[in-house]
Design an enzyme around this catalytic site. Structure first.
Site, PDB file in Angstrom:
ATOM      1  N   CYS A 109       1.209  -1.358   0.037  1.00 10.53           N
ATOM      2  CA  CYS A 109      -0.289   0.162  -0.095  1.00 10.53           C
ATOM      3  C   CYS A 109       0.920   1.096  -0.047  1.00 10.53           C
ATOM      4  O   CYS A 109       1.635   0.743   0.611  1.00 10.53           O
ATOM      5  CB  CYS A 109      -0.740   0.104   1.303  1.00 10.53           C
ATOM      6  SG  CYS A 109      -1.499   1.419   0.999  1.00 10.53           S
ATOM      7  N   VAL A 110       0.538   1.779  -0.952  1.00 13.06           N
ATOM      8  CA  VAL A 110       1.516   3.291  -1.441  1.00 13.06           C
ATOM      9  C   VAL A 110       1.168   4.742  -0.146  1.00 13.06           C
ATOM     10  O   VAL A 110       0.219   4.373  -0.092  1.00 13.06           O
ATOM     11  CB  VAL A 110       1.932   3.945  -2.302  1.00 13.06           C
ATOM     12  CG1 VAL A 110       2.869   4.432  -2.641  1.00 13.06           C
ATOM     13  CG2 VAL A 110       2.243   2.322  -3.194  1.00 13.06           C
TER      14      VAL A 110
END
Lengths: 110, 130
Positions: A109-110
Site C-alpha cells: 500500500c503506497v
C-alpha cells in the site's frame, strides 16, 4: 507525535500509524478514531478485531483484496466487500481500519 | 480470485519465479523477497516461489527470532495461500542435505528435484534470485 490515552503517551508516525504496535489497546483505538473523526460502531469493532487476529496469525496487515476474501469467508458476503468496508472506513480499510487497529500500513500500500 | 497457470490465453501474464537461497535471518533478503512476492500477488501474474540451498530454512517450523528482536515473519508464509500464491517449491536435494522433510516445513510445498527445477526455471519469463 503522539496520542494521549489515559495519561499515557502513545507515539505515532506522521500518518498516524502507531510506532510500537504493542502499545495498542481499545482505548488507543478510540483515540486514533477520534483523531480521524470517525465514531466507532460495533461493525467497526468487528473489522478492527478481525484485522488484529489476522495480524497475530500472519504478522502482516492484509491487502484489501485479501481482507475482503477473508472477511467473506468468516462473516459472509454482506460484510466481505469493498463497499461495506468503505462505508465503515471512508478513507479505506487499509488507511483507516489498519491504523485504528494499531497495525502497520498494509504491504504493497503506497 | 486465484492466479492459475494459463500460458495460452493471456499473453500479458508473465511467469515469475522468486528464488530464495539464503537463511531467514542475519540478512534482509528473506523478508524483502517475501514482501516483494506479496506485492507481486496484486498484479495477477503467474507467480512461483522456490526455496533452495539455505533458503529452505526460511520456511522451517519453530523459529523464534524474537531473541534477535525480529518479528516472526515465518508466520507470514502461511498468508501466501490467501494471496493466491499456491505454487511453492522446495528443492529436494537442498531439503535433504539439511536433514529436513515436508513435516518440518511451515507450509505445504511441492518438492522438486534439482534437474526438474532447472527445467521449470527455464520455462519462466522472469527469475529473481536472492
Amino acid at each position: 507525535m503522539s496520542y494521549q490515552v489515559g495519561g499515557k503517551t502513545v507515539e505515532h508516525d506522521e500518518e498516524g500509524y502507531l510506532v510500537d504496535i504493542g502499545q495498542w489497546s481499545e482505548d488507543v483505538a478510540v483515540m486514533i478514531a477520534e483523531a480521524e473523526k470517525l465514531p466507532l460502531s460495533s461493525e467497526h469493532w468487528e473489522v478492527i478485531h478481525f484485522l488484529r487476529e489476522y495480524y497475530t496469525e500472519y504478522q502482516i496487515a492484509p491487502a484489501i483484496r485479501v481482507l475482503t476474501k477473508a472477511l467473506t469467508k468468516k462473516m459472509g458476503e454482506a460484510k466481505g466487500n469493498n463497499k461495506y468496508l468503505y462505508e465503515l472506513f471512508p478513507y479505506g480499510p487499509a488507511k483507516q481500519a489498519c491504523k485504528i487497529a494499531g497495525l502497520p500500513k498494509p504491504t504493497g500500500c503506497v | 480470485m486465484s492466479v492459475e497457470s494459463d500460458n495460452s490465453a493471456e499473453p500479458k501474464v508473465k511467469r515469475f519465479m522468486y528464488v530464495n537461497r539464503k537463511a531467514p535471518h542475519g540478512t534482509v533478503y528473506a523478508l524483502e523477497v517475501l514482501e516483494m512476492v506479496l506485492i507481486s500477488a496484486m498484479f495477477e501474474q503467474d507467480v512461483h516461489l522456490t526455496f533452495l540451498d539455505d533458503g529452505v530454512f526460511q520456511i522451517k517450523k519453530g523459529q523464534n527470532p524474537s531473541v534477535l528482536e525480529m518479528k516472526d515473519f515465518s508466520k507470514t508464509y502461511r498468508a501466501l495461500d490467501g494471496y493466491g500464491i499456491e505454487k511453492v517449491f522446495v528443492e529436494k536435494e537442498s531439503m535433504e542435505e539439511r536433514g529436513l522433510s515436508q513435516d518440518d516445513l511451515i507450509i505445504p510445498v511441492e518438492i522438486i528435484g534439482r534437474e526438474e527445477l532447472g527445467a521449470l526455471m527455464e520455462s519462466m519469463d522472469v527469475v529473481l534470485s536472492a
